[in-house]
Write a protein that holds these residues in place. Structure first.
Motif, PDB file in Angstrom:
ATOM      1  N   UNK A 219       0.830  -1.203   0.000  1.00 27.91           N
ATOM      2  CA  UNK A 219       0.000   0.000   0.000  1.00 27.91           C
ATOM      3  C   UNK A 219       0.864   1.252   0.000  1.00 27.91           C
ATOM      4  N   UNK A 220       1.962   1.210   0.743  1.00 30.69           N
ATOM      5  CA  UNK A 220       2.876   2.352   0.753  1.00 30.69           C
ATOM      6  C   UNK A 220       3.536   2.531  -0.608  1.00 30.69           C
ATOM      7  N   UNK A 221       3.954   1.433  -1.223  1.00 30.10           N
ATOM      8  CA  UNK A 221       4.639   1.494  -2.515  1.00 30.10           C
ATOM      9  C   UNK A 221       3.749   2.082  -3.608  1.00 30.10           C
ATOM     10  N   UNK A 222       2.451   1.853  -3.502  1.00 28.85           N
ATOM     11  CA  UNK A 222       1.525   2.380  -4.512  1.00 28.85           C
ATOM     12  C   UNK A 222       1.577   3.899  -4.591  1.00 28.85           C
ATOM     13  N   UNK A 223       2.004   4.553  -3.511  1.00 26.83           N
ATOM     14  CA  UNK A 223       2.061   6.015  -3.497  1.00 26.83           C
ATOM     15  C   UNK A 223       3.483   6.559  -3.515  1.00 26.83           C
ATOM     16  N   UNK A 224       4.397   5.906  -2.801  1.00 27.05           N
ATOM     17  CA  UNK A 224       5.751   6.454  -2.667  1.00 27.05           C
ATOM     18  C   UNK A 224       6.745   5.845  -3.656  1.00 27.05           C
ATOM     19  N   UNK A 225       6.389   4.752  -4.298  1.00 25.78           N
ATOM     20  CA  UNK A 225       7.178   4.145  -5.379  1.00 25.78           C
ATOM     21  C   UNK A 225       8.636   3.918  -4.961  1.00 25.78           C
ATOM     22  N   UNK A 226       9.581   4.482  -5.714  1.00 28.01           N
ATOM     23  CA  UNK A 226      10.999   4.177  -5.495  1.00 28.01           C
ATOM     24  C   UNK A 226      11.496   4.629  -4.123  1.00 28.01           C
ATOM     25  N   UNK A 227      10.800   5.585  -3.510  1.00 23.06           N
ATOM     26  CA  UNK A 227      11.235   6.064  -2.198  1.00 23.06           C
ATOM     27  C   UNK A 227      10.836   5.120  -1.067  1.00 23.06           C
ATOM     28  N   UNK A 228       9.981   4.140  -1.361  1.00 23.44           N
ATOM     29  CA  UNK A 228       9.483   3.248  -0.310  1.00 23.44           C
ATOM     30  C   UNK A 228      10.619   2.562   0.431  1.00 23.44           C
ATOM     31  N   UNK A 229      11.595   2.074  -0.318  1.00 21.34           N
ATOM     32  CA  UNK A 229      12.715   1.374   0.302  1.00 21.34           C
ATOM     33  C   UNK A 229      13.485   2.255   1.273  1.00 21.34           C
ATOM     34  N   UNK A 230      13.762   3.492   0.869  1.00 21.85           N
ATOM     35  CA  UNK A 230      14.525   4.395   1.725  1.00 21.85           C
ATOM     36  C   UNK A 230      13.725   4.805   2.966  1.00 21.85           C
ATOM     37  N   UNK A 231      12.425   5.028   2.794  1.00 26.89           N
ATOM     38  CA  UNK A 231      11.592   5.403   3.940  1.00 26.89           C
ATOM     39  C   UNK A 231      11.531   4.245   4.932  1.00 26.89           C
ATOM     40  N   UNK A 232      11.340   3.026   4.399  1.00 21.59           N
ATOM     41  CA  UNK A 232      11.301   1.850   5.268  1.00 21.59           C
ATOM     42  C   UNK A 232      12.642   1.658   5.960  1.00 21.59           C
ATOM     43  N   UNK A 233      13.723   1.878   5.222  1.00 22.05           N
ATOM     44  CA  UNK A 233      15.064   1.773   5.797  1.00 22.05           C
ATOM     45  C   UNK A 233      15.262   2.780   6.924  1.00 22.05           C
ATOM     46  N   UNK A 234      14.739   3.994   6.753  1.00 23.97           N
ATOM     47  CA  UNK A 234      14.893   5.002   7.806  1.00 23.97           C
ATOM     48  C   UNK A 234      14.165   4.571   9.079  1.00 23.97           C
ATOM     49  N   UNK A 235      12.992   3.955   8.922  1.00 26.75           N
ATOM     50  CA  UNK A 235      12.285   3.431  10.086  1.00 26.75           C
ATOM     51  C   UNK A 235      13.063   2.305  10.749  1.00 26.75           C
ATOM     52  N   UNK A 236      13.639   1.431   9.945  1.00 28.04           N
ATOM     53  CA  UNK A 236      14.452   0.318  10.455  1.00 28.04           C
ATOM     54  C   UNK A 236      15.651   0.857  11.228  1.00 28.04           C
ATOM     55  N   UNK A 237      16.317   1.856  10.648  1.00 21.63           N
ATOM     56  CA  UNK A 237      17.503   2.431  11.297  1.00 21.63           C
ATOM     57  C   UNK A 237      17.142   3.112  12.620  1.00 21.63           C
ATOM     58  N   UNK A 238      15.979   3.788  12.635  1.00 22.28           N
ATOM     59  CA  UNK A 238      15.526   4.438  13.870  1.00 22.28           C
ATOM     60  C   UNK A 238      15.341   3.400  14.986  1.00 22.28           C
ATOM     61  N   UNK A 239      14.651   2.307  14.654  1.00 21.93           N
ATOM     62  CA  UNK A 239      14.395   1.258  15.652  1.00 21.93           C
ATOM     63  C   UNK A 239      15.695   0.567  16.061  1.00 21.93           C
ATOM     64  N   UNK A 240      16.599   0.367  15.119  1.00 19.47           N
ATOM     65  CA  UNK A 240      17.892  -0.242  15.425  1.00 19.47           C
ATOM     66  C   UNK A 240      18.659   0.626  16.422  1.00 19.47           C
ATOM     67  N   UNK A 241      18.642   1.933  16.199  1.00 20.25           N
ATOM     68  CA  UNK A 241      19.329   2.843  17.122  1.00 20.25           C
ATOM     69  C   UNK A 241      18.668   2.822  18.497  1.00 20.25           C
ATOM     70  N   UNK A 242      17.321   2.852  18.510  1.00 18.76           N
ATOM     71  CA  UNK A 242      16.609   2.839  19.787  1.00 18.76           C
ATOM     72  C   UNK A 242      16.859   1.557  20.576  1.00 18.76           C
TER      73      UNK A 242
END
Length: 246
Positions: A219-242
């Motif tokens: 559902x996210x990819x349908x709107x954010x397309x190529x940026x989906x991976x980077x946005x998801x990665x930023x969330x992953x990195x945030x949780x990894x740091x926390x």
């Protein structure tokens, strides 16, 4: 049975699920850009993936070893996929019989949201067993993942002509049931062997991972397309740091 732990799990479960109601409130009264909603979906997905990888799945392996964890992952994922497919079938059947009518759609949305919330809340509650603490990363991840779901569905229900009372009662009940689901772990599994706790945590993680891949990320990819991976990665990195800072 430690009722203090059970009720504490319920309170944390209600807090995590409260973003469904917050999202419903925003979605009903304000029209947010679809890309913004999709961005929250992708970011929340990354946070949730990290919470599973660094906290829930390692805890399952610590408790019962590799095979109970893998068995739980497989069965949890399979149960989610089968249940999700059944809900999709019901929705398609309803739309084919009554095109343009929404009499059953609200219930299907509610069932789908609760289907997502069961494994999330179960995993959150299980963290309190044995004197453990709630995972702050898991709590934030569930909160973020729920927000766009409530937001998008409330906007859809409003478009179908549903009243504010109907929408907020519906999502209020789902929040209530999510808290109850969080209480199930400490209430029913406090005395079981570590192997079964490992299986339960694996079951929860497998269902959530399949939910992310089948629902949130597409559902996210349908709107954010190529940026989906980077946005998801930023969330992953945030949780990894926390997970290393908290």
């Amino acid at each position: 049975m430690d009722w203090t732990t059970v009720f504490k799990a319920g309170l944390w479960g209600w807090l995590a699920a409260s973003s469904l109601l917050i999202g419903a409130l925003i979605g009903f009264y304000w029209r947010l850009p679809r890309k913004l909603v999709a961005t929250v979906m992708a970011y929340g997905s990354g946070v949730l993936i990290a919470a599973l990888c660094f906290e829930q799945i390692p805890e399952a392996q610590r408790l019962g070893g590799l095979w109970p964890t893998l068995s739980g992952l497989l069965i949890g994922g399979s149960v989610f996929v089968l249940a999700d497919e059944y809900l999709d079938h019901l929705e398609l059947h309803h739309r084919s019989r009554l095109p343009g009518k929404g009499s059953m759609v609200g219930l299907l949305i509610a069932a789908g949201a609760f289907l997502d919330g069961i494994p999330e809340s179960l995993g959150l509650g299980l963290g309190l067993l044995g004197g453990g603490n709630i995972s702050a990363v898991m709590l934030v991840a569930i909160f973020l993942a729920n927000l766009p779901e409530g937001l998008a569905s409330a906007a859809g229900l409003k478009g179908e002509g549903r009243s504010a009372g109907y929408v907020f009662t519906l999502w209020g009940v789902i929040v209530l049931l999510s808290g109850i689901a969080a209480m199930v772990g400490p209430a029913l599994m406090a005395e079981v062997s570590p192997m079964w706790l490992s299986f339960a945590l694996g079951f929860s993680a497998g269902a959530v991972l399949c939910m992310l891949v089948d629902t949130l990320i597409p559902e996210a990819f349908a709107e954010t397309h190529a940026l989906t991976g980077l946005i998801t990665l930023s969330g992953f990195m945030t949780a990894f740091a926390l997970s290393h800072l908290l």
